[in-house]
Design a protein around this motif. Sequence first.
Motif, short mmCIF file in Angstrom:
data_model
loop_
_atom_site.label_atom_id
_atom_site.label_comp_id
_atom_site.label_asym_id
_atom_site.label_seq_id
_atom_site.Cartn_x
_atom_site.Cartn_y
_atom_site.Cartn_z
N MET A 1 0.85 -1.20 0.00
CA MET A 1 0.00 0.00 0.00
C MET A 1 0.89 1.25 0.00
N PRO A 2 0.68 2.18 -0.93
CA PRO A 2 1.51 3.39 -1.00
C PRO A 2 1.40 4.22 0.28
N THR A 3 2.50 4.87 0.63
CA THR A 3 2.53 5.75 1.78
C THR A 3 2.55 7.19 1.31
N PRO A 4 2.27 8.16 2.18
CA PRO A 4 2.35 9.56 1.77
C PRO A 4 3.73 9.94 1.23
N TYR A 5 4.77 9.30 1.75
CA TYR A 5 6.12 9.62 1.29
C TYR A 5 6.40 9.07 -0.10
N ASP A 6 5.67 8.04 -0.53
CA ASP A 6 5.83 7.56 -1.89
C ASP A 6 5.49 8.66 -2.90
N VAL A 7 4.48 9.44 -2.57
CA VAL A 7 4.01 10.49 -3.47
C VAL A 7 5.05 11.59 -3.65
N ILE A 8 5.80 11.88 -2.60
CA ILE A 8 6.75 13.01 -2.65
C ILE A 8 8.20 12.53 -2.62
N ALA A 9 8.44 11.26 -2.94
CA ALA A 9 9.77 10.66 -2.74
C ALA A 9 10.88 11.44 -3.43
N ARG A 10 10.73 11.75 -4.69
CA ARG A 10 11.82 12.42 -5.41
C ARG A 10 11.99 13.86 -4.94
N TRP A 11 10.90 14.52 -4.63
CA TRP A 11 10.99 15.87 -4.05
C TRP A 11 11.71 15.81 -2.71
N TYR A 12 11.34 14.83 -1.88
CA TYR A 12 11.95 14.70 -0.55
C TYR A 12 13.44 14.39 -0.67
N ASP A 13 13.80 13.52 -1.59
CA ASP A 13 15.20 13.18 -1.82
C ASP A 13 16.00 14.44 -2.19
N ALA A 14 15.43 15.27 -3.05
CA ALA A 14 16.11 16.51 -3.45
C ALA A 14 16.27 17.45 -2.26
N GLN A 15 15.26 17.51 -1.39
CA GLN A 15 15.35 18.36 -0.21
C GLN A 15 16.47 17.92 0.72
N VAL A 16 16.59 16.62 0.93
CA VAL A 16 17.64 16.09 1.80
C VAL A 16 19.02 16.37 1.21
N ARG A 17 19.16 16.16 -0.08
CA ARG A 17 20.45 16.36 -0.74
C ARG A 17 20.85 17.83 -0.80
N ALA A 18 19.90 18.72 -0.60
CA ALA A 18 20.18 20.16 -0.65
C ALA A 18 20.81 20.66 0.66
N HIS A 19 21.00 19.77 1.63
CA HIS A 19 21.64 20.12 2.90
C HIS A 19 20.88 21.26 3.58
N SER A 20 19.65 20.97 3.95
CA SER A 20 18.78 21.96 4.57
C SER A 20 19.32 22.42 5.92
N PRO A 21 18.92 23.62 6.37
CA PRO A 21 19.32 24.07 7.71
C PRO A 21 18.91 23.10 8.81
N ALA A 22 17.78 22.43 8.61
CA ALA A 22 17.33 21.47 9.63
C ALA A 22 18.33 20.33 9.80
N ASN A 23 18.78 19.76 8.69
CA ASN A 23 19.76 18.68 8.78
C ASN A 23 21.10 19.18 9.29
N ALA A 24 21.50 20.38 8.86
CA ALA A 24 22.76 20.94 9.35
C ALA A 24 22.72 21.14 10.86
N LEU A 25 21.55 21.45 11.39
CA LEU A 25 21.39 21.66 12.83
C LEU A 25 21.31 20.34 13.59
N LEU A 26 20.71 19.32 12.98
CA LEU A 26 20.37 18.10 13.70
C LEU A 26 21.40 16.98 13.59
N VAL A 27 22.00 16.80 12.44
CA VAL A 27 22.85 15.63 12.23
C VAL A 27 24.07 15.60 13.16
N PRO A 28 24.81 16.71 13.36
CA PRO A 28 25.97 16.62 14.28
C PRO A 28 25.61 16.18 15.69
N PRO A 29 24.58 16.75 16.36
CA PRO A 29 24.27 16.24 17.70
C PRO A 29 23.71 14.83 17.68
#
Length: 240
Positions: free
Chosen positions: A1-29
């Motif tokens: 059964m498809p999930t909500p993230y299936d619908v936005i998968a490629r958009w979401y992948d691009a967001q993650v690869r863009a090194h968002s401020p959220a990931n820059a803030l969260l990944v080190p800690p």
Amino acid sequence: MPTPYDVIARWYDAQVRAHSPANALLVPPLLHLAGELEHRQLCDLACGEGHLARLLAARGAQVTGVDRSAELLALARQEEAQSPRGITYVADDAQTLEHLPEAAFDGVVCHLALMDIPDLAATVQAVRRVLRPRGWFVFSLTHPCFQAPHARWHTAPDGTIRREVSTYFDEGFWKSAYPGGVRGQVGAYHRTLSTYMRTLSEAGFQFCDMYEPQATGAVRDARSEYGVIPPFLLMRRTRA
């Protein structure tokens, strides 16, 4: 059964690869809370397209990534095929983890996903089952005290930033009014901080450490509000 993230998968992948401020803030800690990873058996719970799994593997861990989204897992496996890191990806439900054996992991990491999962108690119990004795659970999530439904940022004429929260105690599913973000597209399950703390304790997890990261430098330049009020929360718990 498809999930909500299936619908936005490629958009979401691009967001993650863009090194968002959220990931820059969260990944080190988050990596700091995980600690020494060399030769550790880890589960990346709700791994998505595999960004965090790859970071964990680069630090010497043997990683199993788990997600329900077939589209995100396809992207993760494609990356693994192109640049092998020894990561195994498994399609499974975080609320059961039925395809993972008992006591298989030294640690479980869950990055910005617990608020996506309907049944928190079942998920925490599943995590406990797949952890070895004294195994640890490290997770990040949108801060339940400040990222509540209908919360808003306000900037005064003098530049003072504040966060207005009006429905903190209203637990349940919600969607952001901003359609261009993750929460506007897939929504989230809001829970109070006490619900998270109590559920973890009742499942037999002992408190170890917690972070509310404050933005500085380039991250604060990009999102000044992140330097005033913490939009995210990170925690480490150990299986009792």
